[in-house]
Design a protein around this motif. Structure first.
Motif, short mmCIF file in Angstrom:
data_model
loop_
_atom_site.label_atom_id
_atom_site.label_comp_id
_atom_site.label_asym_id
_atom_site.label_seq_id
_atom_site.Cartn_x
_atom_site.Cartn_y
_atom_site.Cartn_z
N ALA A 56 103.72 72.59 -46.10
CA ALA A 56 104.68 71.84 -46.95
C ALA A 56 103.88 70.52 -47.16
CB ALA A 56 105.97 71.76 -46.18
N ILE A 57 103.50 69.85 -45.96
CA ILE A 57 103.06 68.60 -46.22
C ILE A 57 101.69 68.79 -47.06
CG2 ILE A 57 101.97 66.54 -44.93
CD1 ILE A 57 104.87 67.22 -44.54
N ALA A 58 100.79 69.70 -46.83
CA ALA A 58 99.56 69.99 -47.58
C ALA A 58 99.69 70.26 -48.94
CB ALA A 58 98.91 71.20 -46.75
N THR A 59 101.05 70.67 -49.28
CA THR A 59 101.15 71.08 -50.81
C THR A 59 102.16 70.14 -51.33
OG1 THR A 59 103.01 72.71 -50.20
CG2 THR A 59 100.81 73.79 -50.29
N ALA A 60 102.58 68.99 -50.89
CA ALA A 60 103.40 68.05 -51.40
C ALA A 60 102.65 67.32 -52.27
CB ALA A 60 104.03 67.24 -50.37
N ALA A 61 102.86 66.68 -53.46
CA ALA A 61 102.38 66.05 -54.42
C ALA A 61 101.68 64.92 -53.66
CB ALA A 61 103.09 65.87 -55.65
N ASP A 62 102.30 64.19 -52.95
CA ASP A 62 101.82 62.91 -52.24
C ASP A 62 101.56 63.32 -50.97
OD1 ASP A 62 104.50 63.43 -51.69
OD2 ASP A 62 105.16 61.63 -51.77
N GLY A 63 101.02 64.42 -50.47
CA GLY A 63 100.62 64.73 -49.34
C GLY A 63 99.88 64.00 -48.44
N GLU A 64 98.72 63.23 -49.12
CA GLU A 64 97.97 62.15 -48.22
C GLU A 64 98.84 61.23 -47.81
OE1 GLU A 64 93.80 59.84 -48.82
OE2 GLU A 64 94.61 60.92 -50.32
N GLN A 65 99.75 60.49 -48.67
CA GLN A 65 100.60 59.61 -48.10
C GLN A 65 101.85 59.89 -47.14
OE1 GLN A 65 99.89 60.36 -51.53
NE2 GLN A 65 98.70 58.60 -52.31
N GLY A 110 96.65 71.79 -49.39
CA GLY A 110 96.81 72.92 -49.92
C GLY A 110 96.78 74.25 -49.24
N HIS A 111 96.49 73.79 -47.83
CA HIS A 111 95.90 74.81 -47.11
C HIS A 111 96.60 75.02 -45.63
CE1 HIS A 111 92.04 76.96 -45.52
NE2 HIS A 111 93.22 77.67 -44.84
N GLY A 112 96.55 74.09 -44.94
CA GLY A 112 97.20 74.40 -43.42
C GLY A 112 96.70 73.08 -42.42
N ILE A 113 96.59 73.39 -41.25
CA ILE A 113 96.34 72.28 -40.55
C ILE A 113 95.04 72.77 -39.36
CG2 ILE A 113 98.74 71.56 -40.30
CD1 ILE A 113 98.38 72.79 -37.15
N ALA A 157 108.56 79.70 -58.29
CA ALA A 157 107.95 81.05 -58.40
C ALA A 157 106.72 81.17 -59.18
CB ALA A 157 108.96 82.16 -58.75
N ALA A 158 106.99 80.64 -60.48
CA ALA A 158 106.01 80.56 -61.61
C ALA A 158 104.69 79.60 -60.90
CB ALA A 158 106.40 80.01 -62.84
N LEU A 159 104.97 78.83 -60.24
CA LEU A 159 103.94 78.05 -59.51
C LEU A 159 102.89 78.88 -58.77
CD1 LEU A 159 105.55 74.43 -59.05
CD2 LEU A 159 103.78 74.88 -60.89
N GLY A 160 103.70 79.84 -58.02
CA GLY A 160 103.03 80.47 -57.01
C GLY A 160 102.66 80.22 -55.75
N THR A 161 101.80 80.73 -54.73
CA THR A 161 101.70 80.09 -53.41
C THR A 161 100.46 79.36 -53.63
OG1 THR A 161 100.60 82.23 -53.01
CG2 THR A 161 103.16 82.08 -52.35
N SER A 162 100.19 78.85 -52.28
CA SER A 162 99.06 77.80 -52.20
C SER A 162 98.05 78.12 -51.16
CB SER A 162 99.38 76.47 -52.03
OG SER A 162 98.52 75.66 -52.06
N HIS A 166 98.21 78.03 -40.09
CA HIS A 166 98.92 77.91 -41.16
C HIS A 166 100.35 77.89 -41.07
CE1 HIS A 166 95.41 80.45 -43.00
NE2 HIS A 166 95.24 79.33 -43.07
N PRO A 167 100.91 76.84 -40.37
CA PRO A 167 102.51 76.71 -40.17
C PRO A 167 103.13 76.51 -41.54
CG PRO A 167 101.23 74.79 -39.37
CD PRO A 167 100.19 75.76 -39.86
N ASP A 168 104.32 76.74 -41.80
CA ASP A 168 105.22 76.56 -42.90
C ASP A 168 105.32 75.00 -43.05
OD1 ASP A 168 105.32 79.17 -43.19
OD2 ASP A 168 107.49 79.15 -42.47
N SER A 169 105.52 74.47 -42.02
CA SER A 169 105.86 72.83 -41.98
C SER A 169 104.60 71.93 -42.37
CB SER A 169 106.42 72.42 -40.62
OG SER A 169 105.40 72.58 -39.40
N GLY A 170 103.50 72.59 -41.76
CA GLY A 170 102.23 71.90 -42.01
C GLY A 170 101.75 72.14 -43.61
#
Length: 678
Positions: free
Chosen positions: A130-139, A182-185, A278-283, A124-128
């Motif tokens: 971040a990609i996993a929770t980006a709206a266009d994470g797949e791209q 939404g999760h990790g690597i 903050a209102a969106l919460g963690t993932s 569960h790295p922060d950098s990974g």
């Protein structure tokens, strides 16, 4: 002897878990496959070693591994009943275990067993993330990694996710891992070193890409008035707010707190987008299981007064509880576990920092660390794209997952003083030290307050360090020093609700030789000091609204007219009457006030070692080394009173069995008839 594959796995896990950029505390899991001889058949058997449920990679040892037979685990594919019943597969893992002992298999065991690679890491790295929770994470995944890392859409951890990742690896032989939406690597390798290298490459490549391509202000422009307060002002405000915030977080059940004013937190709260994010919460499931769906955020600038901040926090707490109840009601089904509490676990105060809460100090501290992880994730995702965590319904499914509920039910019963925060004065030696150790052993967090700061810090270290105890220097006769002690308790643990007025000293002199300075010194430390400590701590307890205990270590001399100790005896009598007065005054707030009257406690006593022992021995005509025995012989029970005996009485007064007792003085003197209460 540890299997070589398992030994490599432990070493790799410890290296990965030691660096917070790779994974959070207790987050992620790793595995290795290998062969051993089956002791029943004498034939080789393929095994899977995987980090068990609840363990931590950085501190993983062999008992923390679950060991399963691969043939039996892979055979579960043929009986898998589908996503709607996949929770049943966790129980099935128990029938795949090899040998005895070891840890319970976690929900991620399927991922490790089904992926066709000798070594697998799930992190569960922060950098990974971040990609996993980006709206266009797949791209982004395709752009950053090409075809070496494959995107896996969000799926709750479980057997189906293991099947999905196994299929992706089979279809993408060139891939070294995947980003889990939404999760990790997850990464893999033919050797332990290769798996570790692949994991680190995925993590570091994401971090480098974010650093090179992120927008300048991921959290938006700076908000006027929301800047970090200067250090001293910030911590003073944090200490002033802490009891209120702890009370808010403890409305359903008592909590221990942790305060963080790291640059990461202060920067987040100083920018315009922090309320929205903050209102969106963690993932990541590990994040929100420890931080709750979202934090409570004070919507006032850093320059707001303490009084205004307290009033607004109390208003927001009501709204937070209503919102959480509505969240539960929106998603709960007839078979959902009961609501676990509506109070926030993370409270954010602009310009000041973050307060995090848990059932003990470590849990509270880790919750704060997880929210820092979440902030880093948000920064990365917002810097490249838009932060888009998993939706609320999925969060609820995990937060109120039957498997999570079962894990909570397996937790050991809390100790009697769990969640209690104790402040003990004069706690670096003698009665105070024995009392602090007993309270900590019974589950309390303890502030070791002593005139000698070095000894206080050493005593706290002996007791287990900052997750159990902290040492603070302070003179109880100095009002500012006492306020600083209470502030230290609030910053270390969130507040205070168990106080032991133990600090004391004594000079043995007859009336005509007792100087004004002698009188003032003993009254300043014991009478005035107890008053100052009780006043400062009662203020915090009342603000918390959680009740509390104040215990005075008085003396049989508060009743017994012993020779040549007019100043000491009078100061102790003052303390004894403070017990009665405060018991009456503080009872309406649920605060019990009691006292303990010891006889001479010689062993380990700073008072006796500092000259009082020699003086009293001279008064009674005995050798100083025999003073304890002399005191014992004058008692009814003929027993010497030791520091642990006083500590035992403190525990009884503050423990679960005397909840309706206040204003009481307990003799712990082995029986001195002249000091009987009457």
């Amino acid at each position: 002897m540890t299997n070589p594959a398992a030994a490599e796995l432990i070493a790799r896990s410890n290296r990965l878990g030691a660096d917070p950029k790779n994974t959070n505390y207790a987050g992620g899991n790793t595995s290795a496959k290998g062969t051993e001889t089956d002791p029943v058949t004498g034939e080789p058997v393929e095994l899977l070693w995987v980090k068990g449920s609840g363990g931590d990679l950085g501190t993983l040892t062999e008992p923390g591994l679950a060991v399963l037979r691969l043939d039996r685990m892979r055979a579960l594919v043929d009986v898998y009943p589908g996503v709607d019943r996949e929770d049943e597969m966790v129980a099935a893992f128990d029938y795949c275990l090899h040998g005895k002992g070891g840890a319970a298999p976690s929900i991620d065991t399927a991922m490790h067993g089904l992926v066709d690679a000798p070594h697998v890491d799930h992190l569960h790295p922060d950098s990974g993330i971040a990609i996993a929770t980006a709206a266009d994470g797949e791209q982004l995944t395709r752009r950053i990694y090409g075809d070496k890392v494959v995107w896996v859409p969000w799926r709750r951890p479980g057997f189906q996710l293991g099947l999905d990742i196994a299929a992706i690896k089979d279809k993408n032989p060139q891939a070294v891992g995947c980003i889990l939406g939404g999760h990790g690597i997850t990464a893999w390798g033919d050797t332990s070193d290769q798996a570790e290298a692949n994991s680190l490459w995925i993590i570091d490549t994401a971090a480098s890409y974010i650093a090179e391509h992120s927008k300048a202000e991921p959290f938006g422009p700076a908000l006027e008035g929301y800047h970090a307060l200067p250090d001293a002002e910030r911590r003073a405000k944090a200490a002033a707010l802490a009891p209120t915030i702890r009370g808010i977080a403890s409305a359903d059940r008592p909590m221990v707190g942790h305060f963080t004013d790291s640059d990461v937190v202060l920067d987040f709260l100083s920018h315009a987008e922090h309320p929205r994010l903050a209102a969106l919460g963690t993932s990541c499931p590990d994040h929100f299981l420890r931080t709750k769906v979202k934090p409570l955020v004070l919507d006032l600038p850093a320059t707001a007064s303490v009084e205004d901040s307290i009033a607004r926090l109390q208003e927001l707490a009501v709204t937070y509880r209503e919102d959480y109840q509505a969240y539960y009601d929106r998603h709960a089904t007839p078979d959902s576990p009961a609501i676990r509490g509506k109070d926030p676990l993370i409270v954010l105060v602009p310009g000041v920092g973050m307060f995090s809460f848990g059932k003990d100090k470590q849990t509270a501290r880790v919750a704060g660390e997880f929210y820092v992880n979440a902030i880093n994730v948000m920064r990365g995702a917002e810097g490249l794209s838009t932060y888009s965590p998993i939706d609320e319904a999925e969060k609820f499914r995990i937060e109120y997952w039957a498997l999570e509920e079962a894990k909570l039910q397996r937790m050991p019963k809390p100790k009697p003083l769990a969640t209690r925060i104790a402040l003990v004065t004069g706690a670096a030696s003698g009665i105070g030290k024995a009392t602090a150790k007993r309270l900590a052993a019974e589950g309390a967090c303890v502030v070791i307050a002593d005139l000698d700061g070095e000894k206080a810090a050493a005593t706290a270290a002996e007791m287990g360090g900052p997750d159990v105890a902290v040492g603070v220097a302070g003179d109880v006769s100095d009002e500012a020093a006492v306020e600083a002690m209470v502030a230290a308790a609030c910053l270390a643990f969130g507040g205070v609700d168990l106080v032991v007025n133990n600090a004391g000293l004594s000079l043995s002199k007859p009336l005509l030789e007792t100087t004004e300075r002698d009188w003032d010194l003993q009254h300043d430390v014991m009478a005035k000091g107890s008053f100052l400590v009780s006043r400062a701590t009662a203020r915090a307890m009342i603000e918390q609204g959680m009740g509390g205990d104040i215990v005075y270590i008085s003396s049989k001399n508060s009743l017994f007219a012993g020779p040549n100790n007019v100043a000491y005896g009078a100061a102790k009598a003052d303390q004894a009457h403070q017990v009665r007065l405060l018991a009456v005054e503080l009872g309406e707030h649920g605060i019990k006030v009691n006292g303990i009257n010891p006889d001479g406690v010689v062993q380990g006593s700073g008072i006796f070692a500092g000259g009082w022992g020699a003086s009293r021995a001279a008064v009674y005509g005995v050798d100083e080394q025999d003073l304890g025995k002399f005191y014992a012989q004058r008692t009814i029970l003929k027993r010497e009173v030791l520091p642990d005996h006083i500590a035992n009485a403190v525990f009884v007064l503050c423990g679960p069995d005397l909840t309706h007792t206040t204003g009481l003085h307990v003799p712990v003197d082995a029986g001195v008839a002249a000091a009987f209460l009457r």
